[in-house]
Design an enzyme around this catalytic site. Sequence first.
Site, PDB file in Angstrom:
ATOM      1  CG  ASP A 104     -32.627  13.345   2.099  1.00  0.00           C
ATOM      2  OD1 ASP A 104     -32.748  12.361   2.872  1.00  0.00           O
ATOM      3  OD2 ASP A 104     -31.544  13.920   1.880  1.00  0.00           O
TER       4      ASP A 104
ATOM      5  CB  CYS B 288      13.812  43.514   6.825  1.00  0.00           C
ATOM      6  SG  CYS B 288      15.080  43.038   8.002  1.00  0.00           S
TER       7      CYS B 288
ATOM      8  CE  LYS C   8     -10.687  10.740  26.810  1.00  0.00           C
ATOM      9  NZ  LYS C   8     -10.837  12.009  26.084  1.00  0.00           N
TER      10      LYS C   8
ATOM     11  CB  SER D 163     -11.385  15.055  33.429  1.00  0.00           C
ATOM     12  OG  SER D 163     -10.587  15.290  34.552  1.00  0.00           O
TER      13      SER D 163
ATOM     14  CD  GLU E  96     -18.929   3.905  27.133  1.00  0.00           C
ATOM     15  OE1 GLU E  96     -18.399   5.031  27.262  1.00  0.00           O
ATOM     16  OE2 GLU E  96     -19.913   3.531  27.775  1.00  0.00           O
TER      17      GLU E  96
END
Length: 680
Positions: free
Chosen positions: A36, A418, A118, A85, A116
């Site tokens: 990094d 209560c 989902k 969809s 693939e």
Amino acid sequence: MVTVPEQARREAQRLREEILRHDYLYYVLDTPEVPDSEYDRLYRELQQLEAEYPSLVAPDSPTQRVGGQAAREFSSITHRQPMLSLNNAFAEEEAAAFDRRVREALGTDMVEYAVEPKFDGLAISLVYEHGLLVQAATRGDGYTGEDVTANIRTIRAIPMRLFDDVAPPLLEVRGEVLMLKEDFFALNRQQDALGEKLFANPRNAAAGSLRQLDPRITARRPLSFFAYGMGAAEGIPAFATHGTMMDYFAERHLPVAKERAVVRGLQGLLDYYQRIGSVRPALPYDIDGVVYKVNNLRQQQELGFVSRAPRFAIAHKFPAEEALTQIEAIDVQVGRTGAITPVARLKPVFVGGVTVTNATLHNQDEIDRKDIRVGDTVCVRRAGDVIPEVVRVLPERRQPGSRPYHLLETIGHVCPVCGSHVVRQEDEAVARCTGGLYCPAQRKQAILHFASRRAMDIEGLGDKLVEQLVDSGLVRHLPDLYRLDLDILANLERMGEKSARNLLDALEKSRDTSLARFIYGLGIRNVGEATARDLARHFGTIEALAAATSDQLQAVPDVGPIVAESILQFFGEQHNRDIIRILCTPSPEGGAGIVFQQAAVSAAPQVLAGKTFVLTGTLPTLSRDQAKAMIESAGGKVSGSVSRKTDYVVAGEEAGSKLDKARELGIPLLDEANLMGLLQ
Ligand code: IVH
């Protein structure tokens, strides 16, 4: 203008390419080459050069991922092609049926599928023009979504420019934005350390991060992306298959799932489902199933779409995740309406993407049916965003000496919040606290109902204000409302002097009310507006109602044993009676000073007392509401459906099934003129 030395230009170009290469290695291929610190050094050098020579800053420079200011709202974007969809399959048979339909429609015996994971994230459309990322939008309703370009640019896995020498004029890439599990845990640890709210699961964290109006916040959230399809496009090669299209994406440095594959036939699909199912826990991201797509794009086109989903693809979902854990205790919660819900406190267990520590047990019947006991080992399930539930008990792991759980016995028939009585009515699955006017758990609900238009009609006393009044402790019970003054009110948030005065006026006005409105406003279970009116008319005073026996109550039209029982329970609770007494005590004596007008209803002669009417069809001059009001002010009742108890049916034009029913039962029929005659 400052001229940029050729060397600086070349150096900037080199740094940009180097950083992009490291981004790709790190975020897309997951194979970083440098530490990094080295990456940071390159980044800082580029920043310095760009600061020195601003004309070097290109829109796709890695330093330009976070730009701009917070927006006030997202603007909306119409998708060039709708984002549809997928249909779902849950069982193997449904996957088999999908394959059969596809084979039959194509007239072949064996189909090749691209398969693939989902991804469990959010659908996104990325528009690249001549290789440059120009727009990113959420799915929205499928036709229009929200413009989240500034936020999407902060995701380092998403190239701001396609890795391509001659990029196509237009390429819309579709895929899923998500948060890797590892990043999600790190983010939550960080949120925790900062005392911020934790996210329930990676999906919520991704959604929350993407919907930030300030891209600088999104930039600090570790989001990822995977491409899975294409929308509008111009000038791209004619791909033969979904697989080659995905290869094209990958070559241009768009992230695609390593787990994608191409398989043949139903067996290929089911093997893939099994394989991904078994590696699911080890995948770096959450998935909720796998997706099967006909690989050949010509065949995809031939199959086309049905309504909002493609015929050439289906999602095969995994069953909701289950896990074993132990019930440490069973607590009870009191809902806004007094419903008492038993809740299992669980030994924390990670299931379906979140750590589950509680599960609702719904009610006593549910506990009996599953024989759930404290100390039991249980199987819990969580699917999507739904509340986790206990699926079953493992009796073989039950500890000796355990005893069945009885909700009412455990709490001693007393509300844990209560102290009022808790009862369970015969026809109901849930037990309820009867201290409706008194119980803190029901306080806000009780006040809102009391103030509502058809009850005491206290204008201006809405959700937000009740919330403030109760949370600050200014109002605990209904009589406290009548002790508010200008000073207190005008100092509340979002409350000016004018609205404070208006509210005080409304409160003042509400003191002078009808007994019917008051009874309705008490929020007694099963006592609606019409019943409240009947009760007011029948008993005349609140004291008489409070003292009525079950038989006396059932002498009122439409009050059966259940309604009578609810009324008895309500007035049986001392806490409620105390509050009513204070509400009706004159203000000089410290009460709220509510008084009842001599019911306006009794001003008109009660010629229709005890008669039940049903209205149907359109009357020549009276509206339905007018006819109803006239009948009611003469003491009659209007009901919605015809039964043997109906005395008259008033029928107008185009009367329907109610008229037929009336004829069938031989109930007298009236027209408007007959009704007016009766009212005379
Ligand atoms: S293909 C015509 N592939 O699932 C729809 N969708 O119900 C084409 N999703 O909103 C979608 N992983 O966000 C496709 N590998 C995948 C997917 C995937 C997740 C989501 C997608 C869409 C939903 C479909």
